[in-house]
Every structure is written in structure tokens, then in C-alpha cells.
Scaffold this motif. Structure first.
Motif, PDB file in Angstrom:
ATOM      1  N   PHE A 292       0.812  -1.216   0.000  1.00 15.91           N
ATOM      2  CA  PHE A 292       0.000   0.000   0.000  1.00 15.91           C
ATOM      3  C   PHE A 292       0.851   1.274   0.000  1.00 15.91           C
ATOM      4  N   PHE A 293       2.163   1.092   0.148  1.00 17.40           N
ATOM      5  CA  PHE A 293       3.095   2.214   0.090  1.00 17.40           C
ATOM      6  C   PHE A 293       4.242   1.830  -0.837  1.00 17.40           C
ATOM      7  N   THR A 294       4.752   2.800  -1.592  1.00 18.72           N
ATOM      8  CA  THR A 294       5.903   2.540  -2.435  1.00 18.72           C
ATOM      9  C   THR A 294       7.110   2.230  -1.567  1.00 18.72           C
ATOM     10  N   PHE A 295       7.855   1.208  -1.932  1.00 19.65           N
ATOM     11  CA  PHE A 295       8.963   0.770  -1.101  1.00 19.65           C
ATOM     12  C   PHE A 295      10.151   1.729  -1.181  1.00 19.65           C
ATOM     13  N   ASN A 296      10.647   2.145  -0.016  1.00 20.27           N
ATOM     14  CA  ASN A 296      11.919   2.860   0.132  1.00 20.27           C
ATOM     15  C   ASN A 296      12.344   2.701   1.584  1.00 20.27           C
ATOM     16  N   TRP A 297      13.458   3.313   1.967  1.00 20.31           N
ATOM     17  CA  TRP A 297      13.951   3.083   3.319  1.00 20.31           C
ATOM     18  C   TRP A 297      13.002   3.637   4.377  1.00 20.31           C
ATOM     19  N   LYS A 298      12.274   4.722   4.055  1.00 21.37           N
ATOM     20  CA  LYS A 298      11.324   5.280   5.017  1.00 21.37           C
ATOM     21  C   LYS A 298      10.150   4.339   5.243  1.00 21.37           C
ATOM     22  N   THR A 299       9.562   3.879   4.152  1.00 25.27           N
ATOM     23  CA  THR A 299       8.404   2.990   4.303  1.00 25.27           C
ATOM     24  C   THR A 299       8.824   1.619   4.832  1.00 25.27           C
ATOM     25  N   HIS A 300      10.098   1.243   4.607  1.00 23.35           N
ATOM     26  CA  HIS A 300      10.583  -0.017   5.177  1.00 23.35           C
ATOM     27  C   HIS A 300      10.599   0.070   6.712  1.00 23.35           C
ATOM     28  N   THR A 338      -5.027  -0.274   8.896  1.00 21.78           N
ATOM     29  CA  THR A 338      -5.982   0.790   8.585  1.00 21.78           C
ATOM     30  C   THR A 338      -5.525   2.115   9.177  1.00 21.78           C
ATOM     31  N   LEU A 339      -5.007   2.063  10.408  1.00 22.73           N
ATOM     32  CA  LEU A 339      -4.482   3.278  11.036  1.00 22.73           C
ATOM     33  C   LEU A 339      -3.311   3.843  10.238  1.00 22.73           C
ATOM     34  N   MET A 340      -2.418   2.979   9.775  1.00 19.65           N
ATOM     35  CA  MET A 340      -1.273   3.431   8.989  1.00 19.65           C
ATOM     36  C   MET A 340      -1.719   4.109   7.696  1.00 19.65           C
ATOM     37  N   LEU A 341      -2.760   3.583   7.080  1.00 23.68           N
ATOM     38  CA  LEU A 341      -3.257   4.163   5.832  1.00 23.68           C
ATOM     39  C   LEU A 341      -3.912   5.522   6.052  1.00 23.68           C
ATOM     40  N   LEU A 342      -4.334   5.790   7.276  1.00 22.00           N
ATOM     41  CA  LEU A 342      -4.986   7.072   7.584  1.00 22.00           C
ATOM     42  C   LEU A 342      -3.997   8.162   7.998  1.00 22.00           C
ATOM     43  N   TYR A 350       3.836   8.622  -0.128  1.00 22.68           N
ATOM     44  CA  TYR A 350       4.232   7.337  -0.731  1.00 22.68           C
ATOM     45  C   TYR A 350       3.067   6.357  -0.811  1.00 22.68           C
ATOM     46  N   ARG A 351       1.908   6.748  -0.335  1.00 20.52           N
ATOM     47  CA  ARG A 351       0.778   5.836  -0.341  1.00 20.52           C
ATOM     48  C   ARG A 351       0.250   5.655  -1.754  1.00 20.52           C
ATOM     49  N   ILE A 352      -0.154   4.430  -2.060  1.00 23.46           N
ATOM     50  CA  ILE A 352      -0.671   4.074  -3.378  1.00 23.46           C
ATOM     51  C   ILE A 352      -2.189   3.990  -3.298  1.00 23.46           C
ATOM     52  N   PRO A 353      -2.927   4.629  -4.209  1.00 26.15           N
ATOM     53  CA  PRO A 353      -4.389   4.505  -4.195  1.00 26.15           C
ATOM     54  C   PRO A 353      -4.814   3.042  -4.259  1.00 26.15           C
ATOM     55  N   ILE A 354      -5.868   2.698  -3.545  1.00 21.84           N
ATOM     56  CA  ILE A 354      -6.285   1.305  -3.433  1.00 21.84           C
ATOM     57  C   ILE A 354      -6.534   0.666  -4.803  1.00 21.84           C
ATOM     58  N   SER A 362       6.128  -3.933  -8.988  1.00 25.31           N
ATOM     59  CA  SER A 362       5.395  -3.175 -10.003  1.00 25.31           C
ATOM     60  C   SER A 362       5.045  -1.786  -9.493  1.00 25.31           C
ATOM     61  N   ASN A 363       4.653  -1.680  -8.220  1.00 29.87           N
ATOM     62  CA  ASN A 363       4.380  -0.367  -7.633  1.00 29.87           C
ATOM     63  C   ASN A 363       5.606   0.530  -7.687  1.00 29.87           C
ATOM     64  N   LEU A 364       6.761  -0.044  -7.380  1.00 33.64           N
ATOM     65  CA  LEU A 364       8.007   0.722  -7.381  1.00 33.64           C
ATOM     66  C   LEU A 364       8.364   1.173  -8.788  1.00 33.64           C
TER      67      LEU A 364
END
Length: 383
Positions: A292-300, A338-342, A350-354, A362-364
Motif C-alpha cells: 500500500f506504500f511505495t517501497f523505500n527506506w522510510k516505508t521499510h 488501517t491506522l497506517m493508511l490514515l 508514498y501511499r498508493i491509491p487502493i 510493479s508499484n516501485l
């Protein structure tokens, strides 16, 4: 003579490279979301289409979307327990057919979005049933519960779409808890084992077997399907690797984080050894780590935090709900994700639309292409 040998060597090298490329292309076609398969199945009859939809629904439980991965996971369930495999297949079939009859969005049905809750309801009914395997009366609540998930999913989606949130496994958690509350432990037709609060278990031994703790990490991935055997759990993990190696890494990492969290809270050793401490952490980590988020060091790092939060919430809810004989199921990871998505702030960028969520790789790739296109547009407008 020397020239002929040289030409033959070049041709052999070219042929070998061509064969390697064909093998690589063939493997690539079996990974990711396999969107080409949907185009191929468009003019096929209903039965093979239903098979693909069902297999996609099986993989959606573990946040994947690949029918070949679904076949591997279903094989793992039959390997662990033929009865559980039958229940899982029946659950996904009942929920998918219900969605077709209700006229749900065809893209959602084809993507397995109306099947995975049914799989979970069926599997957990089988695990908690105290009547043993091959208790045929259980097929009735399995079919009804799986079908009910579609109604709840449809209603919740209409509500959660306002915040671009998925219905996730809220329907499964709700339907299964209602089933346990309605039947009770002493029901003459559908008896079940009561859940026990973690604090009510016997005190831990003074010794902790490190090998069994490590053994519990892959089992945490298998416990997402209520599977506690090592071989089937490794096959399930292999199915995730086929879909997305990045997602598989986060599954193992999340399970390890959940196990570490259980150690920090001194949960009963059996929870660590069986993988029950790890599966919510695995789900929480996978949801954020590239899906649900593009991968990088922050989202990791964000994914690791999500795994810790999911595991701690699971311990708290297990103690709370266990007092009335109910399991915490996957409420923890569902609420945490769900909390993280909010959340707002820099991570929200970095959030990807559902509707655009695909395999993490593929998201990356798509984000990189989008950013490159945005940069080119910006440069072309400079005077």
C-alpha cells in the motif's frame, strides 16, 4: 577451419543466450499479478474463469494476487490437512459465487477480492471446531458464513471508500466472532474450542529453546492460513516469493518482529514456537512494506513499526477477548494497517491509491516512471 569454429561458437553462445532469455521470460510471466492471464481468460467459459478467480482469492489472504501462488497455497493446505484444504476451497467457492449472483463489480470478482474472507472464515471454523475432522455438519455454517462475508464486504467498501480504505479482512473477523458467539462451546451441532487468555496459561518454563523460536518464524507466515506445520508453511512462503520476493521478505521480517514482541512481553512459549505470535506482525509488515506504500527506506522502517504495533495490539486483544473465550483473530493487523493508511504527513506521499495497488516491484517501477514523467514535464515548461 578456425573461422568456422569461431562462427559455430558464436552461434552456440547466441542460442544459449536465447534459451536463457526464453526461460527468464517464462518465469516472469508466472510472477506478479499475471494480468496477461485475465486477458486470455476473457473469452473462456465460466468454470475456468471461476477457477482463476478462486485461486486469486486464496492468495489475497496473504496480500498477493497470483493464481499460481493460489494453487501452491491450496496444495499446502491439503498437505497440512485434507479437511482444511476442502474447507478452504469450499469457502472461496461459496463467497465468489455469492458475489457473482449479487452482481458485484466484475473486476473485483475477477481479482479475488470477494473470495479471501470466505477462505479465512472456512479455515478458522475448521480449526476451532471441537467435533474433529470430516464433520459434515460444519459445511453448512462454512457456506453461509463465507457468503455473508460478501454482504459485509460490499457494505463496508461503500463506507470505507470515502477514505480510500480497503474492506480488508474486517468481514472475516466480524462473521467469525459472530459465529462463535452464536454457537457457544457446547452447541450440539457446532461445538468449538474456547480461546484462553494468554495470561491464564501456565507459567513459562525457565528455559527457552532458541531453535524452536527460530522455527516459529516461518510458521508465523503459515499461521496466516491457520497452518502450523513447517513444510506447508514453507510452501506458502514460496508462493509469496513467486508473487513478489519483496513481499516475502517483509512477511518473514514481520513474523520475526512479532516473535520478538512476544518475547518482550513474556508470552507463553507455545505461542512463540507455533508461530501464533508472528502472523499479525507479518500481515502488518507486508501491508506497509511495498503493497500500500511505495517501497523505500522510510516505508521499510514504517513497515517494521507497523509489525511491532500489530503484534502488541494482538497480545492486548488476545488477553482481552480471551476472557470471554474468543480469539483475537487478525483484528490487530487489520486495525493497525488501517491506522497506517490514515496517517498524514510525508509518509502519506508514498501511499498508493487502493485501485492501483499491484505487486510491490510493479508499484516501485510505476512510481519511478511517474516521477520521471513529472520531471520531464517540469523541465519542458521551463523558459
Amino acid at each position: 577451419m578456425w573461422m568456422e569454429t569461431k562462427i559455430e561458437t558464436k552461434e552456440a553462445s547466441r542460442s544459449c543466450a536465447s534459451f536463457s532469455r526464453r526461460v527468464l521470460d517464462g518465469v516472469t510471466l508466472c510472477t506478479g499479478d499475471m494480468e496477461h492471464l485475465d486477458k486470455y481468460m476473457q473469452d473462456k467459459s465460466f468454470v475456468p474463469q471461476l477457477l482463476v478467480w478462486g485461486l486469486r482469492g486464496v492468495t489475497r489472504v496473504i496480500l498477493a494476487n497470483n493464481p499460481l501462488s493460489g494453487a501452491l497455497i491450496l496444495a499446502a493446505l491439503y498437505w497440512a490437512s485434507p479437511w482444511q484444504g476442502l474447507l478452504g476451497a469450499l469457502g472461496v467457492l461459496a463467497s465468489t459465487l455469492t458475489a457473482v449472483i449479487m452482481g458485484q463489480d466484475s473486476a473485483d470478482v475477477a481479482g479475488g477480492l470477494h473470495g479471501f474472507n470466505g477462505v479465512l472464515v472456512a479455515l478458522l471454523m475448521g480449526v476451532f471446531s471441537s467435533a474433529g475432522d470430516w464433520y459434515w455438519w460444519l459445511l453448512l455454517p462454512v457456506c453461509l458464513g463465507s457468503a455473508t462475508c460478501v454482504f459485509l464486504s460490499s457494505g463496508l467498501s461503500a463506507f470505507l471508500d470515502h477514505w480510500d480504505l480497503p474492506a480488508s479482512v474486517f468481514p472475516f473477523n466480524i462473521v467469525f466472532i459472530l459465529y462463535l458467539l452464536c454457537t457457544g462451546t457446547d452447541n450440539p451441532y457446532f461445538p468449538h474450542h474456547p480461546a484462553v487468555p494468554l495470561g491464564a496459561l501456565d507459567h513459562n518454563d525457565t528455559t527457552l529453546v532458541a531453535v524452536q523460536v527460530i522455527h516459529g518464524i516461518p510458521l508465523g507466515v503459515g499461521q496466516i492460513y491457520a497452518c502450523g506445520d513447517l513444510g506447508p508453511s514453507l510452501l506458502i512462503l514460496g508462493a509469496v516469493v513467486l508473487y513478489s520476493p519483496l513481499l516475502a521478505v517483509h512477511a518473514v521480517l514481520g513474523s520475526a518482529v512479532g516473535t520478538l514482541t512476544g518475547l518482550s512481553m513474556a508470552v507463553h512459549h507455545e505461542s512463540l514456537y507455533s508461530g501464533l505470535s508472528g502472523f499479525n506482525g507479518a500481515l502488518g509488515c507486508m501491508a506497509v512494506g511495498g503493497l500500500f506504500f511505495t517501497f523505500n527506506w522510510k516505508t521499510h522502517l514504517f513497515a517494521v513499526a507497523s509489525a511491532f504495533l500489530s503484534a502488541y495490539v494482538d497480545i492486548a486483544m488476545s488477553n482481552l477477548m480471551g476472557t470471554v473465550g474468543l480469539p483475537a483473530c487478525s483484528w490487530a493487523s487489520t486495525l493497525a494497517s488501517t491506522l497506517m493508511l490514515l496517517l498524514t504527513g510525508s509518509l502519506a506521499t508514498y501511499r498508493i491509491p487502493i485501485g492501483q495497488v499491484k505487486a510491490p516491484e510493479s508499484n516501485l517501477r510505476h512510481r519511478s516512471q511517474w516521477e520521471a514523467g513529472t520531471t520531464e514535464d517540469r523541465e519542458s515548461t521551463d523558459v
